[in-house]
Design a protein around this motif. Structure first.
Motif, PDB file in Angstrom:
ATOM      1  N   GLY A 190       0.818  -1.212   0.000  1.00 60.48           N
ATOM      2  CA  GLY A 190       0.000   0.000   0.000  1.00 60.48           C
ATOM      3  C   GLY A 190       0.845   1.252   0.000  1.00 60.48           C
ATOM      4  O   GLY A 190       2.023   1.248   0.379  1.00 60.48           O
ATOM      5  N   VAL A 191       0.245   2.354  -0.421  1.00 61.50           N
ATOM      6  CA  VAL A 191       0.976   3.624  -0.547  1.00 61.50           C
ATOM      7  C   VAL A 191       1.433   4.136   0.806  1.00 61.50           C
ATOM      8  O   VAL A 191       2.523   4.707   0.930  1.00 61.50           O
ATOM      9  CB  VAL A 191       0.098   4.667  -1.276  1.00 61.50           C
TER      10      VAL A 191
ATOM     11  N   SER B 114       6.531 -16.316 -13.384  1.00 58.30           N
ATOM     12  CA  SER B 114       6.052 -15.195 -12.578  1.00 58.30           C
ATOM     13  C   SER B 114       5.548 -14.087 -13.498  1.00 58.30           C
ATOM     14  O   SER B 114       6.020 -13.940 -14.630  1.00 58.30           O
ATOM     15  CB  SER B 114       7.162 -14.656 -11.673  1.00 58.30           C
ATOM     16  N   GLY B 115       4.589 -13.325 -13.000  1.00 54.61           N
ATOM     17  CA  GLY B 115       4.054 -12.221 -13.788  1.00 54.61           C
ATOM     18  C   GLY B 115       3.271 -11.263 -12.915  1.00 54.61           C
ATOM     19  O   GLY B 115       2.729 -11.640 -11.866  1.00 54.61           O
ATOM     20  N   TRP B 116       3.214 -10.008 -13.356  1.00 53.85           N
ATOM     21  CA  TRP B 116       2.450  -8.986 -12.653  1.00 53.85           C
ATOM     22  C   TRP B 116       0.978  -9.058 -13.059  1.00 53.85           C
ATOM     23  O   TRP B 116       0.655  -9.384 -14.202  1.00 53.85           O
ATOM     24  CB  TRP B 116       2.971  -7.593 -12.991  1.00 53.85           C
ATOM     25  N   PHE B 117       0.122  -8.706 -12.112  1.00 50.11           N
ATOM     26  CA  PHE B 117      -1.296  -8.547 -12.422  1.00 50.11           C
ATOM     27  C   PHE B 117      -1.801  -7.279 -11.735  1.00 50.11           C
ATOM     28  O   PHE B 117      -1.595  -7.074 -10.543  1.00 50.11           O
ATOM     29  CB  PHE B 117      -2.125  -9.744 -11.930  1.00 50.11           C
ATOM     30  N   TYR B 118      -2.462  -6.413 -12.532  1.00 51.70           N
ATOM     31  CA  TYR B 118      -3.079  -5.203 -11.982  1.00 51.70           C
ATOM     32  C   TYR B 118      -4.505  -5.117 -12.490  1.00 51.70           C
ATOM     33  O   TYR B 118      -4.751  -5.220 -13.696  1.00 51.70           O
ATOM     34  CB  TYR B 118      -2.294  -3.952 -12.378  1.00 51.70           C
ATOM     35  N   GLY B 119      -5.447  -4.936 -11.568  1.00 52.42           N
ATOM     36  CA  GLY B 119      -6.860  -4.945 -11.916  1.00 52.42           C
ATOM     37  C   GLY B 119      -7.368  -3.704 -12.598  1.00 52.42           C
ATOM     38  O   GLY B 119      -8.524  -3.662 -13.022  1.00 52.42           O
ATOM     39  N   GLY B 120      -6.525  -2.656 -12.691  1.00 52.74           N
ATOM     40  CA  GLY B 120      -6.923  -1.455 -13.419  1.00 52.74           C
ATOM     41  C   GLY B 120      -7.256  -0.267 -12.555  1.00 52.74           C
ATOM     42  O   GLY B 120      -7.394   0.855 -13.061  1.00 52.74           O
TER      43      GLY B 120
ATOM     44  N   LYS C 104      -3.176  -1.552  -5.231  1.00 47.34           N
ATOM     45  CA  LYS C 104      -2.648  -2.898  -5.027  1.00 47.34           C
ATOM     46  C   LYS C 104      -2.498  -3.621  -6.365  1.00 47.34           C
ATOM     47  O   LYS C 104      -3.379  -3.549  -7.225  1.00 47.34           O
ATOM     48  CB  LYS C 104      -3.584  -3.709  -4.121  1.00 47.34           C
ATOM     49  N   GLN C 105      -1.368  -4.293  -6.535  1.00 48.60           N
ATOM     50  CA  GLN C 105      -1.146  -5.187  -7.651  1.00 48.60           C
ATOM     51  C   GLN C 105      -0.646  -6.506  -7.080  1.00 48.60           C
ATOM     52  O   GLN C 105      -0.356  -6.601  -5.885  1.00 48.60           O
ATOM     53  CB  GLN C 105      -0.147  -4.610  -8.655  1.00 48.60           C
TER      54      GLN C 105
ATOM     55  N   HIS D 116       1.473 -12.572  -4.339  1.00 49.18           N
ATOM     56  CA  HIS D 116       1.819 -11.642  -3.268  1.00 49.18           C
ATOM     57  C   HIS D 116       1.182 -10.288  -3.567  1.00 49.18           C
ATOM     58  O   HIS D 116       1.355  -9.742  -4.665  1.00 49.18           O
ATOM     59  CB  HIS D 116       3.335 -11.472  -3.161  1.00 49.18           C
ATOM     60  N   ALA D 117       0.461  -9.728  -2.597  1.00 47.49           N
ATOM     61  CA  ALA D 117      -0.084  -8.380  -2.745  1.00 47.49           C
ATOM     62  C   ALA D 117       1.032  -7.362  -2.621  1.00 47.49           C
ATOM     63  O   ALA D 117       1.860  -7.441  -1.708  1.00 47.49           O
ATOM     64  CB  ALA D 117      -1.149  -8.138  -1.684  1.00 47.49           C
ATOM     65  N   MET D 118       1.067  -6.411  -3.545  1.00 46.00           N
ATOM     66  CA  MET D 118       2.120  -5.411  -3.576  1.00 46.00           C
ATOM     67  C   MET D 118       1.519  -4.048  -3.889  1.00 46.00           C
ATOM     68  O   MET D 118       0.413  -3.954  -4.425  1.00 46.00           O
ATOM     69  CB  MET D 118       3.175  -5.767  -4.634  1.00 46.00           C
ATOM     70  N   VAL D 119       2.280  -3.007  -3.587  1.00 49.04           N
ATOM     71  CA  VAL D 119       1.800  -1.659  -3.857  1.00 49.04           C
ATOM     72  C   VAL D 119       1.848  -1.382  -5.363  1.00 49.04           C
ATOM     73  O   VAL D 119       2.774  -1.803  -6.058  1.00 49.04           O
ATOM     74  CB  VAL D 119       2.616  -0.602  -3.086  1.00 49.04           C
ATOM     75  N   ALA D 120       0.824  -0.703  -5.863  1.00 54.74           N
ATOM     76  CA  ALA D 120       0.744  -0.313  -7.271  1.00 54.74           C
ATOM     77  C   ALA D 120       0.786   1.198  -7.380  1.00 54.74           C
ATOM     78  O   ALA D 120      -0.034   1.896  -6.772  1.00 54.74           O
ATOM     79  CB  ALA D 120      -0.550  -0.853  -7.897  1.00 54.74           C
TER      80      ALA D 120
END
Length: 260
Positions: free
Chosen positions: A116-117, A168-174, A178-179, A200-204
């Motif tokens: 998170g930010v 492995s790959g990134w996923f961002y819901g738009g 969180k990504q 793994h949840a990561m900051v986007a």
């Protein structure tokens, strides 16, 4: 095919999973950037250091190194690899040091492990407070607006008679801050296959937002994600290296008015 956890302790397979990473090239590039932008000091801390492969190269380059990670088994392996360095279990969003540092690094997009930010802001402040004057904070990052959810990295390796495949790959819901980093691992022993999948949840953040978060603390220069050539970021690519030099906030503060 059995769907079962491949391992409970990532440290046992971490180096194998990262076998195709050019640790020497990455470390040499950041050393070069530190020589260009930094204060000439050799006190170094690697955030999310894992099993310590980057630290091994910085030690060989003449740095006085320390590593930080939240996983003690990872640090046990790092200590064996780098007996000259010191290691501690800590959260990169809230850490402190006993003496000022000259260089803080965070490789392999691990800056995004701040969930998170708000946590990312704390990490930036912690890095600032830990650095000496003109100290440098270097890390790589991915722009959430440039993530292709269909894209992934894949490689295979043989280990102790087993064949491993890592993806492995990134996923961002738009939307949102969180990504996810999605991991898929297969281990084959003859006709038997084990599968492990997780994310793994990561900051986007996008790069404009990230630079805005850094600007109050650091002079920021952004480079293309190329550890062989130092090229300015073209403002189009979604991966980049951030070089952040500690600002003198006292010098920037307005002078106290003199009483009449």
């Amino acid at each position: 095919m059995s769907a079962a956890p491949l391992y409970t302790d990532l440290s046992g397979y971490y180096d194998l999973m990262c076998a195709d990473i050019d640790y020497h090239g990455q470390s040499s590039c950041i050393d070069r950037l530190h020589r260009i932008f930094g204060n000439g000091g050799r006190k170094h801390l690697d955030l999310a250091c894992g099993t310590g492969p980057h630290i091994r190269h910085f030690l060989d380059l003449g740095y006085d190194c320390a590593g930080l990670d939240i996983n003690q088994p990872m640090l046990d392996r790092a200590q064996a690899r780098c007996p000259e360095a010191s290691f501690s279990v800590d959260d990169m969003s809230q850490f402190s040091v006993a003496a000022p540092l000259d260089l803080i690094t965070c490789f392999l997009y691990s800056i995004h492990y701040n969930d998170g930010v708000a946590k990312l802001k704390e990490c930036i402040a912690s890095a600032y407070n830990a650095l000496a004057d003109d100290g440098v904070f270097c890390f790589n990052a991915v722009d959430k607006s440039k993530i292709d959810n269909r894209s992934s990295m894949r490689h295979r390796a043989d280990f102790e008679g087993s064949e491993f495949t890592f993806e492995s790959g990134w996923f961002y819901g738009g939307e949102g801050e969180k990504q996810a980093l999605r991991l898929h691992i297969e281990k084959r022993d003859g006709e038997q296959t084990q599968v492990w999948s997780d994310q793994h949840a990561m900051v986007a953040v996008d790069f404009i937002q990230l630079k805005t978060l850094l600007d109050p603390w650091f002079e920021v220069t952004i480079f293309e994600h190329d550890y062989q050539k130092l090229l300015p970021w073209d403002e189009q690519s979604g991966n980049a290296i951030f070089v952040c030099v500690k600002r003198d906030l006292a010098a920037l503060a307005p002078a106290n008015p003199v009483a009449a």
